[in-house]
Design a protein around this motif. Structure first.
Motif, PDB file in Angstrom:
ATOM      1  N   THR A  89       0.806  -1.213   0.000  1.00 28.57           N
ATOM      2  CA  THR A  89       0.000   0.000   0.000  1.00 28.57           C
ATOM      3  C   THR A  89       0.845   1.272   0.000  1.00 28.57           C
ATOM      4  O   THR A  89       0.300   2.376  -0.047  1.00 28.57           O
ATOM      5  N   ARG A  90       2.164   1.113   0.048  1.00 29.03           N
ATOM      6  CA  ARG A  90       3.026   2.290   0.091  1.00 29.03           C
ATOM      7  C   ARG A  90       3.235   2.908  -1.287  1.00 29.03           C
ATOM      8  O   ARG A  90       3.737   4.027  -1.394  1.00 29.03           O
ATOM      9  N   ILE A  91       2.891   2.178  -2.352  1.00 25.36           N
ATOM     10  CA  ILE A  91       3.098   2.700  -3.701  1.00 25.36           C
ATOM     11  C   ILE A  91       1.757   3.053  -4.324  1.00 25.36           C
ATOM     12  O   ILE A  91       0.709   2.517  -3.955  1.00 25.36           O
ATOM     13  N   SER A  92       1.801   3.951  -5.292  1.00 25.03           N
ATOM     14  CA  SER A  92       0.570   4.423  -5.925  1.00 25.03           C
ATOM     15  C   SER A  92      -0.051   3.324  -6.773  1.00 25.03           C
ATOM     16  O   SER A  92       0.625   2.389  -7.224  1.00 25.03           O
ATOM     17  N   ASP A  93      -1.346   3.453  -7.015  1.00 27.78           N
ATOM     18  CA  ASP A  93      -2.044   2.470  -7.849  1.00 27.78           C
ATOM     19  C   ASP A  93      -1.449   2.432  -9.246  1.00 27.78           C
ATOM     20  O   ASP A  93      -1.303   1.356  -9.847  1.00 27.78           O
ATOM     21  N   GLN A  94      -1.093   3.588  -9.787  1.00 29.88           N
ATOM     22  CA  GLN A  94      -0.520   3.644 -11.127  1.00 29.88           C
ATOM     23  C   GLN A  94       0.827   2.921 -11.175  1.00 29.88           C
ATOM     24  O   GLN A  94       1.087   2.134 -12.099  1.00 29.88           O
ATOM     25  N   ARG A  99       1.878   0.614  -9.094  1.00 30.12           N
ATOM     26  CA  ARG A  99       1.663  -0.807  -8.847  1.00 30.12           C
ATOM     27  C   ARG A  99       1.217  -1.517 -10.128  1.00 30.12           C
ATOM     28  O   ARG A  99       1.690  -2.605 -10.450  1.00 30.12           O
ATOM     29  N   TRP A 122       7.098   6.309 -12.009  1.00 26.29           N
ATOM     30  CA  TRP A 122       6.813   6.624 -10.604  1.00 26.29           C
ATOM     31  C   TRP A 122       6.107   7.976 -10.506  1.00 26.29           C
ATOM     32  O   TRP A 122       6.398   8.904 -11.275  1.00 26.29           O
ATOM     33  N   SER A 123       5.230   8.091  -9.523  1.00 25.31           N
ATOM     34  CA  SER A 123       4.654   9.383  -9.182  1.00 25.31           C
ATOM     35  C   SER A 123       5.606  10.110  -8.238  1.00 25.31           C
ATOM     36  O   SER A 123       6.509   9.490  -7.665  1.00 25.31           O
ATOM     37  N   GLN A 182       5.013  10.977  -5.307  1.00 28.35           N
ATOM     38  CA  GLN A 182       4.872  10.343  -4.008  1.00 28.35           C
ATOM     39  C   GLN A 182       5.667   9.039  -3.942  1.00 28.35           C
ATOM     40  O   GLN A 182       6.278   8.719  -2.912  1.00 28.35           O
ATOM     41  N   ASP A 183       5.667   8.274  -5.046  1.00 29.22           N
ATOM     42  CA  ASP A 183       6.458   7.041  -5.088  1.00 29.22           C
ATOM     43  C   ASP A 183       7.944   7.359  -4.908  1.00 29.22           C
ATOM     44  O   ASP A 183       8.657   6.668  -4.171  1.00 29.22           O
ATOM     45  N   THR A 209       8.598   8.244  -1.294  1.00 23.93           N
ATOM     46  CA  THR A 209       8.578   7.047  -0.439  1.00 23.93           C
ATOM     47  C   THR A 209       9.882   6.281  -0.569  1.00 23.93           C
ATOM     48  O   THR A 209      10.458   5.815   0.423  1.00 23.93           O
TER      49      THR A 209
END
Length: 669
Positions: A383-388, A390, A523-524, A526-527, A530
């Protein structure tokens, strides 16, 4: 002979001497204090650092074993060849070991090349001579080789790049400081030695050597500093081949490509100014100067494969002065190195046929597939990575290929017969074949045609551009994947290395190549944030580790960060794969898993070697490659009864967990 690949594989040597020491011989508290010393006590005691050696390691032992296996194969091929490829290899090997024959051969292998150079009377003959020397694997004036097209990773294109001089760095020709000038003085003397061996008269040597240095200096002035070429993108400059003949009329690049068998519409020219300078010099300099330079390049390139006077001159400069090497390898090793250089894929083909067993390959494929599946499941629940990210990572992992033993595509082993009469002549025959096969890498859908490691080299590597895990035949050997090793040990050693390598597809480098192999950052922000936060935790943890043999020196955690992250990820993924394959493993089996990991990294270093690695290395020393990942695993502490807060069992809040554990594993604790 070939370019260094733009996407350098992360090659990890394995080990032939991987022991599984008995844990019952040590007290449990030792395992909780320093597991590396505890698990490897037997190896460390049995393998002291030899006098005068820089290092000894389990990794080096497998490399030594692989070399010995190659020698045994070549001896068998020399005595009783099995098939046409072994006949070629056996003749090549025999000609190299026949030192008396090599001495008697003298400079004869170079005669056809030198005759062509001597015949150059006008500038129009220079470009065809350059093309012909490239065909036999002797780069002159520039380098040309096959590599990934950064605009389309499914294909290779031809790369023109700077090179073709006797010194590795253009700065040598341009600096005026005293140490550099001393090297240049030694270089001039070496050029004169080689020119004399090619037949230049004594009274002409000084003049001819100066012509060589003058031409190479002109090329150096048009070259870019090496530091500017480290980024793969700075080595890439796609151009249409249709205009090259008109753009470089003296160099005749259209005819050069035709001579190499290359007919693609695009090539890369990273330093067009340098090629333009070569083109200008062909028209401007007298043929005499080009004859001196080409004669020198032929002599320098072929010197290691000729008589002793040639080899000694080459080693005295390139070995002692440039590389700082104290002594030449034994003759047997020199010949083996030459065969790997010119006919490495041939030797690799026969090596795998002799030493790689189908059952071993099948076992390796099973474990590698299970570790890949563990990564897929981990990505799905992270859950630490964005849906995109992942979704992109999952798609990329689903397309990841696993290639074991040898490349999927065989080469064309059609080659001129060698015989046992001339080692230098055989070297030219083999180099011509190798160059031909390298040129055949150029073209559509050819990017996966070859590996950039040889099957006889112990290696696991993740090919970033092709999204594939490569495991060579030499890596698939006992006890890593042998019948005598416990199953759990195989997961802890081989499985963890697989996890280490494939994790690179999804780290700070892998983020730049998407599932469709396009070059884009998936990566976003946010990714990325993180990842950096996690990387900072790894740096903080490893910065506290003392570097063995060096009092007061800590591990360079910034330089080793990415490899430390991959180590942690690899062990955690392999542990997950093992627990899914053997959910009811007993304590002894769980211990065998962790011992398998530790058994990869025993080593002894001299203080000098340790200092160099601490300063420049991208891997942590063996002690921390063992202990670092394990102290972050709750399962390790549970297995050995280590209390939280002991050196090998960090407190829960201090542990770095890269891959979220499955619910079943959490319930066990």
């Amino acid at each position: 002979m070939t370019l260094r690949p733009l996407f350098c594989a992360l090659v990890i040597g394995l080990t032939a001497g991987l022991a599984s020491p008995s844990v019952s011989a040590q007290d449990a508290a030792d395992a909780c204090t320093d597991f590396h010393g505890f698990a490897n006590a037997g190896w460390l005691m049995a393998n002291p650092l030899p006098a005068g050696a820089d290092s000894i390691s389990a990794l080096g032992q497998l490399e030594t074993r692989a070399r010995q296996e190659q020698i045994e194969l070549l001896n068998s091929a020399m005595q009783a060849p099995q098939g046409p490829v072994q006949q070629l290899l056996g003749d090549f090997w025999a000609s190299g070991l026949n030192e008396a024959g090599v001495e008697a051969d003298g400079a004869q292998p170079l005669a056809p090349l030198l005759d062509r150079i001597v015949a150059i009377k006008r500038s129009k003959s220079i470009a065809p001579a350059i093309a012909a020397l490239h065909q036999v694997g002797i780069p002159v004036a520039f380098h040309f080789g096959a590599d990934i097209d950064l605009a389309n990773l499914s294909r290779h294109i031809g790369y023109f790049s700077q090179g073709g001089a006797g010194l590795p760095d253009p700065a040598y020709y341009l600096r005026t400081d005293e140490p550099t000038q001393a090297v240049m003085g030694q270089y001039r003397a070496y050029i004169e030695k080689i020119l004399a061996l090619t037949g230049v008269k004594d009274k002409e040597l000084a003049k001819q050597a100066q012509l060589v240095i003058d031409l190479e200096t002109r090329l150096a002035k048009a070259s870019r500093p090496l530091a500017e070429l480290r980024d793969p993108r700075s080595n890439y400059g796609a151009v249409d081949t249709a205009s090259l003949g008109a753009q470089y009329p003296n160099l005749e690049l259209d005819k050069f490509l035709e001579a190499q068998g290359v007919s693609t519409p695009t090539v890369s020219i990273a330093t067009p100014a340098r090629l333009a300078e070569v083109d200008r010099l062909i028209g401007e300099l007298k043929p005499e100067q080009w004859r001196a330079y080409l004669r020198w390049r032929v002599g320098d390139s072929m010197a290691p494969y000729l008589a002793k006077a040639w080899r000694d001159a080459h080693f005295d400069f390139h070995g002692r002065v440039i590389a700082g090497t104290a002594a030449q390898p034994a003759r047997e090793q020199q010949v083996l190195d030459a065969i790997n250089h010119a006919a490495g894929p041939m030797l690799g083909h026969e090596y795998a046929a002799r030493y790689l067993k189908p059952e071993t390959r099948n076992q390796a494929m099973l474990i590698a597939g299970q570790v890949r599946n563990a990564l897929a499941e981990s990505l799905a629940r992270d859950t630490r990575i964005s849906d995109q990210a992942r979704a992109e990572a999952s798609a990329k992992l689903a397309k990841m290929k696993i290639e074991l033993g040898v490349p999927a595509r065989d080469l064309d082993f059609t080659i001129q017969p060698m015989g046992r009469g001339s080692f230098g002549g055989n070297m030219l025959i083999a180099s011509t074949w190798r160059h031909r096969e390298e040129m055949r890498r150029i073209g559509a859908d050819n990017a996966d045609r070859r590996w950039d490691v040889l099957p006889q080299q112990p290696a696991l590597t993740y090919d970033l551009a092709q999204n594939r895990l490569i495991v060579t035949a030499a890596a698939l050997q006992a006890p890593l994947l042998g019948s005598l090793a416990q199953n759990a040990t195989l997961y802890g050693s081989f499985g963890a290395l697989v996890g280490h390598e494939i994790s690179h597809g999804f780290d700070s480098r892998g983020r730049h190549i998407a599932a469709d192999t396009s070059l884009r950052d998936w990566w976003s922000p946010q990714d990325a944030s993180t990842w950096e936060a996690m990387g900072n935790r790894v740096v903080a943890q490893y910065s506290g580790f003392d570097y063995p043999m060096l009092g007061g020196v800590k591990v360079n955690a910034m330089a080793t960060r990415d490899e430390n992250i991959a180590d942690i990820a690899g062990v955690q993924l392999a542990w997950e794969a093992y627990n899914k394959a053997v959910p009811d493993a007993d304590k002894k089996a769980r211990e065998a898993f962790f011992e398998g990991w530790a058994g990869l990294w025993p080593q002894h270093l001299s203080a000098e070697s340790a200092a160099q690695l601490a300063k420049h290395g991208v891997h942590a020393p063996g002690k921390w490659r063992t202990n670092g990942p394990l102290m972050n695993m709750a399962a390790f502490g549970t297995t050995y009864g280590c209390k939280a807060g002991t050196p090998m069992q960090l407190k829960a809040d201090d542990r770095i967990v890269l891959r979220p554990e499955p619910a079943a594993e959490k319930r066990k604790k």
